[in-house]
Each structure stands twice: as C-alpha cells, then as structure tokens.
Design an enzyme around this catalytic site. Structure first.
Site, PDB file in Angstrom:
ATOM      1  N   SER A  26      -4.674  32.674  19.487  1.00  0.00           N
ATOM      2  CA  SER A  26      -4.431  32.020  18.200  1.00  0.00           C
ATOM      3  C   SER A  26      -3.682  32.894  17.193  1.00  0.00           C
ATOM      4  O   SER A  26      -3.979  32.866  15.993  1.00  0.00           O
ATOM      5  CB  SER A  26      -5.746  31.503  17.607  1.00  0.00           C
ATOM      6  OG  SER A  26      -6.334  30.552  18.479  1.00  0.00           O
TER       7      SER A  26
ATOM      8  N   GLU B 233      -6.895  39.196  25.750  1.00  0.00           N
ATOM      9  CA  GLU B 233      -6.985  37.837  25.214  1.00  0.00           C
ATOM     10  C   GLU B 233      -8.434  37.350  25.298  1.00  0.00           C
ATOM     11  O   GLU B 233      -8.853  36.828  26.347  1.00  0.00           O
ATOM     12  CB  GLU B 233      -6.097  36.898  26.036  1.00  0.00           C
ATOM     13  CG  GLU B 233      -4.628  37.263  26.009  1.00  0.00           C
ATOM     14  CD  GLU B 233      -3.764  36.052  26.301  1.00  0.00           C
ATOM     15  OE1 GLU B 233      -2.940  35.716  25.447  1.00  0.00           O
ATOM     16  OE2 GLU B 233      -3.937  35.420  27.344  1.00  0.00           O
TER      17      GLU B 233
ATOM     18  N   LYS C 240       3.252  27.893  28.736  1.00  0.00           N
ATOM     19  CA  LYS C 240       2.302  27.134  29.564  1.00  0.00           C
ATOM     20  C   LYS C 240       2.986  25.896  30.179  1.00  0.00           C
ATOM     21  O   LYS C 240       4.182  25.930  30.426  1.00  0.00           O
ATOM     22  CB  LYS C 240       1.057  26.751  28.757  1.00  0.00           C
ATOM     23  CG  LYS C 240       0.482  27.940  27.998  1.00  0.00           C
ATOM     24  CD  LYS C 240      -0.870  27.669  27.425  1.00  0.00           C
ATOM     25  CE  LYS C 240      -1.302  28.854  26.583  1.00  0.00           C
ATOM     26  NZ  LYS C 240      -2.694  28.785  26.194  1.00  0.00           N
TER      27      LYS C 240
ATOM     28  N   GLU D 195      -6.482  30.919  31.798  1.00  0.00           N
ATOM     29  CA  GLU D 195      -6.402  29.563  32.352  1.00  0.00           C
ATOM     30  C   GLU D 195      -6.258  29.611  33.872  1.00  0.00           C
ATOM     31  O   GLU D 195      -6.762  28.739  34.584  1.00  0.00           O
ATOM     32  CB  GLU D 195      -5.244  28.801  31.692  1.00  0.00           C
ATOM     33  CG  GLU D 195      -5.603  28.430  30.259  1.00  0.00           C
ATOM     34  CD  GLU D 195      -4.433  28.359  29.291  1.00  0.00           C
ATOM     35  OE1 GLU D 195      -3.281  28.258  29.735  1.00  0.00           O
ATOM     36  OE2 GLU D 195      -4.688  28.427  28.073  1.00  0.00           O
TER      37      GLU D 195
ATOM     38  N   ASN E 259       4.114  32.477  25.774  1.00  0.00           N
ATOM     39  CA  ASN E 259       3.670  31.781  26.981  1.00  0.00           C
ATOM     40  C   ASN E 259       3.721  30.284  26.697  1.00  0.00           C
ATOM     41  O   ASN E 259       2.868  29.773  25.972  1.00  0.00           O
ATOM     42  CB  ASN E 259       2.247  32.244  27.324  1.00  0.00           C
ATOM     43  CG  ASN E 259       1.651  31.462  28.481  1.00  0.00           C
ATOM     44  OD1 ASN E 259       2.361  30.761  29.202  1.00  0.00           O
ATOM     45  ND2 ASN E 259       0.342  31.585  28.660  1.00  0.00           N
TER      46      ASN E 259
ATOM     47  N   GLY F 289      -6.118  29.237  22.120  1.00  0.00           N
ATOM     48  CA  GLY F 289      -5.906  27.816  21.873  1.00  0.00           C
ATOM     49  C   GLY F 289      -6.994  27.170  21.024  1.00  0.00           C
ATOM     50  O   GLY F 289      -7.066  25.950  20.925  1.00  0.00           O
TER      51      GLY F 289
ATOM     52  N   HIS G 293      -3.961  35.323  33.527  1.00  0.00           N
ATOM     53  CA  HIS G 293      -4.244  34.537  32.320  1.00  0.00           C
ATOM     54  C   HIS G 293      -5.575  33.796  32.477  1.00  0.00           C
ATOM     55  O   HIS G 293      -5.917  33.343  33.567  1.00  0.00           O
ATOM     56  CB  HIS G 293      -3.097  33.547  32.059  1.00  0.00           C
ATOM     57  CG  HIS G 293      -3.188  32.924  30.709  1.00  0.00           C
ATOM     58  ND1 HIS G 293      -4.030  31.865  30.435  1.00  0.00           N
ATOM     59  CD2 HIS G 293      -2.580  33.237  29.549  1.00  0.00           C
ATOM     60  CE1 HIS G 293      -3.911  31.544  29.154  1.00  0.00           C
ATOM     61  NE2 HIS G 293      -3.053  32.366  28.594  1.00  0.00           N
TER      62      HIS G 293
HETATM   63  C1  PEP Z   1      -2.292  32.283  25.442  1.00  0.00           C
HETATM   64  O1  PEP Z   1      -2.396  31.245  26.076  1.00  0.00           O
HETATM   65  O2  PEP Z   1      -1.996  33.341  26.029  1.00  0.00           O
HETATM   66  C2  PEP Z   1      -2.571  32.233  24.006  1.00  0.00           C
HETATM   67  C3  PEP Z   1      -2.781  33.348  23.385  1.00  0.00           C
HETATM   68  O3  PEP Z   1      -2.589  30.983  23.444  1.00  0.00           O
HETATM   69  P1  PEP Z   1      -2.750  30.647  21.862  1.00  0.00           P
HETATM   70  O4  PEP Z   1      -1.807  31.567  21.127  1.00  0.00           O
HETATM   71  O5  PEP Z   1      -2.358  29.218  21.756  1.00  0.00           O
HETATM   72  O6  PEP Z   1      -4.164  30.924  21.521  1.00  0.00           O
END
Ligand code: PEP
Length: 249
Positions: free
Chosen positions: A212, A166, A11, A96, A9, A172, A94
C-alpha cells in the site's frame, strides 16, 4: 552503494491496449538519475513493454517464471524465454504466488537459484502475515523465508538479488506499515544479511518495501535509512501516482 529502486507490479491487470497506454504515459516522464525504475506487466505483454520502453530508463520485469529450462510444464514460462525477449529481471516469492498458487519456500528457493544461476536479477518478495505479526513471530517468519529463499546463495550471486519486504497484511489493503515498522524490519533484514555474509554485502543490497505505498506515504517510508525504495502494486497502474512515488526520495 546500493541502488534506489521503484518497481511496479501490475499483477493480472491491463490488457494489450491498456498496457500500451500506460507505457506511453510513463515513457513521457522524466526519471530521476538516482532511481532505477521498472515495471512488471503480465507475461503476454512483456514483449510489447520491452519494445515500447526501448531507449528509456525504465526496465521491464516478469512477475514469475519456472525453474526448469524447457519441457512438459504446461502453462509455465522459462528463463530463456524471458531473456529471449529482453527481460532479465523477475519477481519471485510474491505473497499472491505463495498464498493463491501454493508456492512454498522450497519451490521459491529453486526458482531463485535457477534465476541467479542464469544471470537474471531477482526481486525476492517475502513478509509475514497478519497472524504472525499479531503473535509476535514476524521476525522469525521473515528470517525463515530469508534462510530458505536466499541465504543459501553464494555471495557472488547477490549482485543479482533485490529484496522486497512485503508484509502480507499491507498488500492491497490500504493499510501500510508505519515508517517505524518498515525501518525496524528492514534493519533486522540488513543485520541478518551481515551476520550470514558480510557487512559490506549487507550495505550493498537494496531492500524495497511493498504494501500500500501511495504518493501520500511514499516519502516517509523511503526516508527510512534501510528502505531503498518500493515494490508498488495498485499505485503502479496510474502513471502520475507511480511517478509521484518514483520522485518521493
Ligand atoms: C504488491 O502487490 O507487491 C503490492 C505491494 O501491492 P499494493 O501496493 O497494491 O499493496
């Protein structure tokens, strides 16, 4: 047999030239047969991604879409617009989108339903916030997201559904769920699918972990029996890191 999947992703990162550079780097990498790989650049670069990755094993997904087909919805993108440029997978729900753009379980459910009705594959994201985990309500929160987001679907629609657990506190932040925490929740999710539908369906749904994931922790997370891959944010912006994760099974 469920698929192993790694999806990146991107973003709101990478302008057109950065997108082209990263795609060309990825294009030169060897993708293991057993893993489905996809990337999700921003809307304006999706067509470039489709064209540049043509003939490769890397798929292209959108990061969002709207549930209406057309009309007065300023700023939104429809399913047919995505399908028209060769994109038939979309990330929905997601965290966000939920926390910054106010998408509720109900809005996300409408998007999921519209997407699967139109034969698009959905990567359905869900996961608890830190306060939920600290108060011990993480299973309840996740079950509620599943109930409203995907457990309303009829069984055949599940051929187009990929789940991505997630935990928001891990996205992040550099803090990842431990392999045990990931397995515990993925096992809970698979059991919930089996209870709502059938064991067979539950066994065939790919459940990705996101939060992460990096080259140095992907292997132990992917080794868990109910973790079928990852949805990757930050580490998907670097071709070598992303491919190290793709090869971490
Ligand atoms: C995400 O935004 O779906 C995500 C898992 O981000 P990150 O790997 O940066 O934590």
């Amino acid at each position: 047999m469920r698929k192993k999947i790694v999806a990146g992703n991107w973003k709101m990162n990478n302008d057109l030239s950065e997108t082209e550079i990263l795609l060309r780097e990825l294009k030169n990498k060897i993708i293991p047969d057993a893993v489905s790989v996809m990337v999700a650049p921003t809307f304006v670069n999706l067509q470039t991604a489709v064209q540049l990755l043509e003939g490769t094993e890397i798929g292209v997904a959108a990061q969002n879409m709207y549930f209406e087909e057309k009309g007065a919805f300023t700023g939104e993108v429809s399913m047919s617009m995505l399908k028209g440029i060769g994109v038939d997978t979309v990330i929905l729900g997601h965290s966000e989108r939920r926390s910054i753009f106010g998408e509720t379980n109900t809005i996300i459910a409408k998007k999921v339903q519209a997407a699967v009705n139109n034969e698009m594959t959905v990567i359905f994201c869900f996961g608890e916030e830190l306060k939920d985990r600290q108060s011990g309500s993480h299973f309840e929160v996740v079950k509620e997201q599943l109930d409203t987001g995907v457990f309303t679907l009829f069984e055949p629609a599940w051929k187009n559904v990929i789940l991505a657990y997630e935990p928001v506190w891990a996205i992040g932040t550099g803090v990842t769920a431990s392999p045990e925490q990931a397995q515990e929740m993925h096992g809970f999710i698979r059991k919930a699918i089996a209870e709502r539908y059938t064991n067979e369906l539950a066994e065939n749904v790919s459940i990705l972990y996101g939060g992460s994931v990096k080259p140095n922790n992907a292997k132990e997370i992917f080794n868990q029996p109910d973790v079928d891959g990852g949805l990757i944010g930050g580490a998907a912006l670097n071709a070598d890191d992303f491919m190290a994760i793709v090869n971490a099974f």
